[in-house]
Design an enzyme around this catalytic site. Structure first.
Site, mmCIF file in Angstrom:
data_model
loop_
_atom_site.group_PDB
_atom_site.id
_atom_site.type_symbol
_atom_site.label_atom_id
_atom_site.label_comp_id
_atom_site.label_asym_id
_atom_site.label_seq_id
_atom_site.Cartn_x
_atom_site.Cartn_y
_atom_site.Cartn_z
ATOM 1 N N ASP A 78 0.826 -1.205 0.000
ATOM 2 C CA ASP A 78 0.000 0.000 0.000
ATOM 3 C C ASP A 78 0.862 1.256 0.000
ATOM 4 O O ASP A 78 2.083 1.192 -0.168
ATOM 5 C CB ASP A 78 -0.956 -0.006 1.193
ATOM 6 C CG ASP A 78 -0.233 0.090 2.528
ATOM 7 O OD1 ASP A 78 0.946 -0.288 2.599
ATOM 8 O OD2 ASP A 78 -0.847 0.548 3.508
ATOM 9 N N ARG B 149 1.166 -2.727 4.410
ATOM 10 C CA ARG B 149 0.217 -3.783 4.036
ATOM 11 C C ARG B 149 0.726 -4.550 2.822
ATOM 12 O O ARG B 149 1.582 -4.075 2.082
ATOM 13 C CB ARG B 149 -1.160 -3.195 3.742
ATOM 14 C CG ARG B 149 -1.778 -2.497 4.938
ATOM 15 C CD ARG B 149 -3.198 -2.058 4.656
ATOM 16 N NE ARG B 149 -3.741 -1.336 5.794
ATOM 17 C CZ ARG B 149 -5.030 -1.316 6.131
ATOM 18 N NH1 ARG B 149 -5.911 -1.967 5.400
ATOM 19 N NH2 ARG B 149 -5.437 -0.640 7.182
#
Length: 561
Positions: free
Chosen positions: A285, A290
């Protein structure tokens, strides 16, 4: 040496500066309003102990989104005026959240100010985020974030060193004033050094470059900060060709995209993997904490990912002396719990928010942990770590001498059973109807009227009987703090679960998340379509218990994981 020119700026409080689970997230247009950001930064310094603050070292950096560069200069000025001795800032202001945690720990900094709204969109009309991490490299606990918020409600002055300005954030050098230094550091080096102590890079490179394997790998940085890390780690160190890296130029608006690594917002990568173009595809991300991992025409659910990393811990040198414990966030599937039971190691179920894992790690009771929201990590730092998770899987593939991620996952399911799992996100719902829907579910839980109630599945004709339901509360075994109202849980006699939460990571409106988790052990039922297998549970949650459409008007979720 130039003296600091400190100025006192009179100011007034702004409403709504309460940090959420991952700091303060607001629209850029709101953050740019007058002293809005200055108030929040000054409030951080107001709550830090003055004796520790004086002459201290802080780390500053972010995901490169719109307005970060201006915010960094503001932080320099306020930090200098409040007694900070040195700031380590990433080249071009870029530092991934995991790298910041690594740097704080390696260089024994007081903490860090991180400029990111993580997976939220960027640009002039997008989101801005800021959070404070403490000296262990992890997110500040609620005691600190609550104190910061309290300061924002009464603040009257901002202290700023007006002559502090670093126009060149590209050149790796120090900029000095009397009693204050800004050092521009390489964004990758400290973090790469740490990863090399965790993994066996030579064995991964040997596997990746073996012509007999023809292992095809693709990495999508989603125009976020890990574009800086992708070339250095995956290409320069592990030997993958640069053509395997896509969207690796950081962009202030993420090239118009939504830097959330899931099946909806990473369409280019998903298309390639569904076409069978690569054996392993992965994305991270905006700020790099993430991850999404895909096999050839195969999606690896994040809940399964952390369970499989734990089950294959012996493949990773860092864990070869054994695991201290395993933990997952409450909404994450129960797959990890089954591994903990099999390995006979302690297991913890915590609320959503990485700070809860950090407490366990600092007490030396936790090795591997994860959240269903594409966050996976270990005690090598105190943040979730997207690149780490990707390298974990490269190490596991190399250790098992196979290019098939699907093969490893299905072998795991055969041994442990499969938790069919999905999450529905309903984004930017008007806050009032979202809260009314949650109150409707909460009332049924508080009265315990659901306990013993039976629902007949519309798809499988199976009877689902509610065994227990609650509003999840967590008592931290380390600091004994209590976190209440962490999610509405409905648990059935067969172990299936439905969970409702209002998310705190958005900048506008409300995001309702509904989670579905169903355990299956029959060998001939382990390879079904997830949404079909969960159809009955989904109907019970949305139509019979929550009446979500009736309250919110939403027919479909924005994102299905």
């Amino acid at each position: 040496m130039t003296k600091l020119e400190i100025k006192i700026i009179e100011t007034k409080p702004f409403d709504g500066q309460k940090p959420g689970t991952s700091g303060l997230r607001k629209k850029v247009t709101e953050v740019m309003n007058g002293n809005y950001l200055g108030n929040f930064v000054q409030s951080i310094f107001n709550v830090l102990p003055k004796d520790k603050l004086k002459g201290s070292t802080l780390v500053v950096g972010g995901d490169g989104r719109y307005y970060n560069k201006q915010a960094i200069q503001l932080i320099f000025q306020i930090a200098a005026a409040n007694g900070v001795g040195k700031i380590l800032v990433g080249q071009n202001g870029l530092l991934s959240t995991p790298a910041i945690s690594a740097i704080v720990r390696a260089r024994q900094a007081l903490g860090a100010i991180i400029l990111t709204a993580s997976h939220n969109p960027g640009g002039p009309k997008g989101d801005f985020g800021i959070k404070y991490n403490q000296s262990n490299g992890g997110p500040a606990p609620e005691s600190i974030t609550n104190a910061i918020y309290k300061e924002t409600t009464t603040i009257t002055q901002i202290h700023s060193a007006e002559n502090v300005n670093v126009s060149d954030l590209y050149t790796l050098q120090s900029h000095e004033w009397e009693g204050f230094t800004v050092e521009v550091i390489d964004s990758v080096s400290d973090y790469l050094t740490l990863l090399k102590s965790v993994f066996d890079f030579p064995s991964i490179k040997k596997f990746a470059t073996d012509p007999t394997k023809n292992f095809r790998f693709n990495f999508d940085a989603m125009s976020g900060v890990t574009g800086v890390y992708g070339k250095r780690i995956f290409s320069d160190e592990l030997g993958f060709p640069e053509s395997c890296l896509i969207n690796c130029i950081p962009s202030e608006d993420f090239n118009g995209g939504h830097p959330d690594p899931n099946l909806t917002y990473a369409p280019e990568l998903v298309r390639k993997m569904n076409n069978g173009e690569f054996d392993m595809g992965c994305a991270s991300d905006g700020d790099g904490d993430r991850n999404m991992i895909l096999g050839n025409r195969f999606f690896l659910n994040p809940s399964d990912s952390v369970a499989l990393i734990a089950a294959n811990y012996q493949a990773i040198p860092y864990f070869r002396n054994g695991l201290k414990g395993l933990a997952r966030s409450m909404p994450t599937s129960a797959a990890l719990e089954r591994v903990a039971t099999d390995l006979k190691v302690p297991f913890f179920e915590v609320p959503t928010g990485w700070k809860f894992f950090g407490n366990l790690m600092d007490a030396d009771t936790l090795s591997i942990c994860g959240e269903e929201s594409f966050g996976t990590g270990s005690d090598h730092i105190r943040e979730k770590d997207g690149i780490w998770a990707i390298v974990c899987w490269l190490q596991i593939l190399a250790f098992n001498n196979t290019t098939s991620l699907e093969e490893i996952v299905k072998k795991h399911w055969s041994k442990y059973g499969r938790n069919y799992y999905s999450r529905y996100d309903y984004e930017e719902i008007d806050t009032k109807p979202a809260e009314e829907m949650m109150k409707h579910v909460s009332a049924q839980i508080n009265s315990q009227e659901l306990v013993g109630k039976k629902f007949v599945g519309i798809q499988d004709n199976v009877t689902y009987e509610v065994a227990k339901c609650d509003d999840f509360e967590y008592k931290d075994p380390i600091d004994k703090s209590i976190s209440s109202h962490q999610g509405l849980r409905i648990i059935f006699t067969d172990g299936s679960r439905i969970i409702f939460r209002l998310s705190g990571t958005g900048s506008t409106g409300a995001t309702v998340r509904v989670y579905f988790d169903k355990y299956e052990t029959k060998q001939d039922q382990l390879n079904n379509n997830v949404q079909i297998h969960l159809k009955s549970l989904i109907h019970i949650a949305l139509e019979e218990i929550s009446k979500l459409k009736q309250y919110t008007g939403r027919d479909e979720p924005n994102v299905i994981t």
